[in-house]
Design a protein around this motif. Structure first.
Motif, short mmCIF file in Angstrom:
data_model
loop_
_atom_site.label_atom_id
_atom_site.label_comp_id
_atom_site.label_asym_id
_atom_site.label_seq_id
_atom_site.Cartn_x
_atom_site.Cartn_y
_atom_site.Cartn_z
N THR A 134 29.70 -18.67 -32.29
CA THR A 134 29.76 -19.37 -31.01
C THR A 134 31.09 -19.05 -30.35
O THR A 134 32.00 -18.52 -30.97
N VAL A 135 31.20 -19.37 -29.07
CA VAL A 135 32.38 -19.03 -28.27
C VAL A 135 32.93 -20.30 -27.63
O VAL A 135 32.17 -21.12 -27.12
N GLY A 136 34.25 -20.45 -27.65
CA GLY A 136 34.90 -21.56 -26.98
C GLY A 136 36.03 -21.06 -26.11
O GLY A 136 36.73 -20.11 -26.48
N VAL A 137 36.18 -21.65 -24.94
CA VAL A 137 37.26 -21.26 -24.03
C VAL A 137 38.47 -22.13 -24.32
O VAL A 137 38.37 -23.36 -24.36
N ALA A 138 39.62 -21.48 -24.53
CA ALA A 138 40.84 -22.20 -24.89
C ALA A 138 41.55 -22.66 -23.64
O ALA A 138 42.20 -21.90 -22.96
N LEU A 160 37.31 -26.52 -46.38
CA LEU A 160 37.18 -25.55 -45.31
C LEU A 160 38.41 -24.66 -45.23
O LEU A 160 39.55 -25.14 -45.37
N GLU A 161 38.19 -23.37 -45.02
CA GLU A 161 39.27 -22.41 -44.88
C GLU A 161 38.95 -21.49 -43.71
O GLU A 161 37.77 -21.33 -43.33
N ALA A 162 39.99 -20.88 -43.14
CA ALA A 162 39.79 -20.01 -41.97
C ALA A 162 40.58 -18.71 -42.15
O ALA A 162 41.62 -18.67 -42.80
N ASP A 163 40.06 -17.65 -41.55
CA ASP A 163 40.77 -16.38 -41.47
C ASP A 163 40.35 -15.69 -40.17
O ASP A 163 39.53 -16.23 -39.42
N THR A 164 40.90 -14.52 -39.90
CA THR A 164 40.62 -13.82 -38.64
C THR A 164 40.06 -12.42 -38.87
O THR A 164 40.23 -11.53 -38.04
N THR A 241 45.98 -14.15 -24.22
CA THR A 241 44.82 -13.89 -23.36
C THR A 241 43.90 -12.94 -24.11
O THR A 241 44.35 -12.17 -24.96
N GLY A 242 42.61 -13.01 -23.83
CA GLY A 242 41.66 -12.13 -24.49
C GLY A 242 40.67 -12.90 -25.33
O GLY A 242 40.31 -14.03 -25.01
N ARG A 243 40.26 -12.30 -26.44
CA ARG A 243 39.22 -12.89 -27.29
C ARG A 243 39.59 -12.65 -28.75
O ARG A 243 39.97 -11.54 -29.12
N LYS A 244 39.50 -13.67 -29.58
CA LYS A 244 39.84 -13.54 -31.00
C LYS A 244 38.84 -14.29 -31.85
O LYS A 244 38.42 -15.39 -31.50
N ALA A 245 38.48 -13.68 -32.98
CA ALA A 245 37.54 -14.29 -33.91
C ALA A 245 38.28 -15.13 -34.93
O ALA A 245 39.32 -14.73 -35.46
N VAL A 246 37.75 -16.31 -35.20
CA VAL A 246 38.23 -17.17 -36.28
C VAL A 246 37.03 -17.48 -37.17
O VAL A 246 36.07 -18.10 -36.71
N LEU A 262 33.87 -18.33 -35.02
CA LEU A 262 34.19 -18.93 -33.74
C LEU A 262 35.01 -17.92 -32.92
O LEU A 262 35.99 -17.37 -33.43
N TYR A 263 34.60 -17.68 -31.70
CA TYR A 263 35.36 -16.79 -30.82
C TYR A 263 36.14 -17.63 -29.82
O TYR A 263 35.57 -18.47 -29.12
N VAL A 264 37.42 -17.38 -29.75
CA VAL A 264 38.29 -18.10 -28.82
C VAL A 264 38.63 -17.16 -27.68
O VAL A 264 39.08 -16.02 -27.89
#
Length: 266
Positions: A134-138, A160-164, A241-246, A262-264
């Motif tokens: 899914t995508v969220g606007v920061a 829960l854990e996160a990486d990029t 600015t731009g788009r990054k995956a989490v 999650l795409y920011v």
């Protein structure tokens, strides 16, 4: 085989839940899973690979289902089809299989699962792929929510854990020295890697400095079939600015329970 997150992470590889082998299309145009409309017919397409140079597959059963957006959520059947899969590097490789899918009437986000159901497979562990994004606007910060469910028959603790991590660009084909054959340990499935490349470990893709990723809750104890909502806030640094995956992964004592990408955007 298909891009199979559970199998890959079980070998120590980082994964994305944005599956390169699963597409959702409408009128021949790819539609991101977070932009699906309710009560609308789409085509779900799976790209399928063969790791054998000797054994083609005739009438390979390909089964499609969907989950609500989250981890460990209940699977709902879509349809089943069959396809013929050629040998690695030969004709009809990779192969494609597709089914029609009418989305539920209730608006929401859904993720797709594809299962290759072949009994005569020397490695059945890489036959399940999942597409869950899914995508969220920061603005400040990007906010997400997904469901976490315990699908086991006993109580389980989840963290829960996160990486990029994101799939890298494929290298240009060219002349390369043949690797020396290595002795595999006994009872190792074909396709099992001997060592994880440094760039494909989760520790090589931590949350960058200046980013803040928080979970509410960050861990939970759930009874059999119990399900909760998890809120995720992702706050990028001021100049981003731009788009990054989490990538968010849930782990229990059994190992990987599932995940979402999650795409920011900003």
């Amino acid at each position: 085989m298909i891009y199979a997150q559970y199998y890959l992470m079980g070998q120590g590889l980082a994964v994305t839940w944005d599956n390169p082998d699963i597409e959702i299309k409408r009128g021949g145009v790819t539609v991101p899973p977070h932009m699906l409309e309710p009560d609308t017919e789409y085509e779900v397409v799976a790209r399928i690979w063969n790791n054998s140079t000797e054994a083609p597959v005739v009438d390979l059963p390909v089964k499609f289902s969907y989950l609500s957006f989250g981890i460990g959520t209940t699977s709902t059947w879509i349809d089943e089809t069959k396809t013929d899969l050629g040998v690695k590097g030969g004709a009809n490789h990779p192969a494609f299989a597709s089914v029609k899918w009418r989305t539920p009437a209730e608006p929401g986000h859904y993720c797709i699962q594809v299962l290759l159901d072949w009994l005569d497979d020397v490695n059945p562990n890489n036959n399940l792929g999942q597409d869950n994004t899914t995508v969220g606007v920061a603005h400040s910060p990007a906010k997400f929510e997904f469901r976490l469910r315990n699908g086991e028959r006993e109580r389980a603790e989840f963290r829960l854990e996160a990486d990029t991590y994101a799939l890298p660009e494929m290298p240009v084909c060219g002349e390369r020295p043949r690797p020396r054959p290595s002795r595999r340990p006994l009872r190792t499935f074909p396709g099992t890697i001997a060592a994880v490349p440094a760039g494909h470990t989760r520790r090589a893709h931590p949350i960058p400095a200046g980013w803040l990723v928080t979970f509410d809750p960050a861990q939970a104890a759930l009874g059999p079939g119990e399900e909760i909502s998890v809120a995720v806030n992702v706050e990028p640094p001021a100049g981003f600015t731009g788009r990054k995956a989490v990538n968010v992964h849930a782990f229990s004592a059994r190992g990987l329970a599932g995940g979402v990408t999650l795409y920011v955007e900003r």
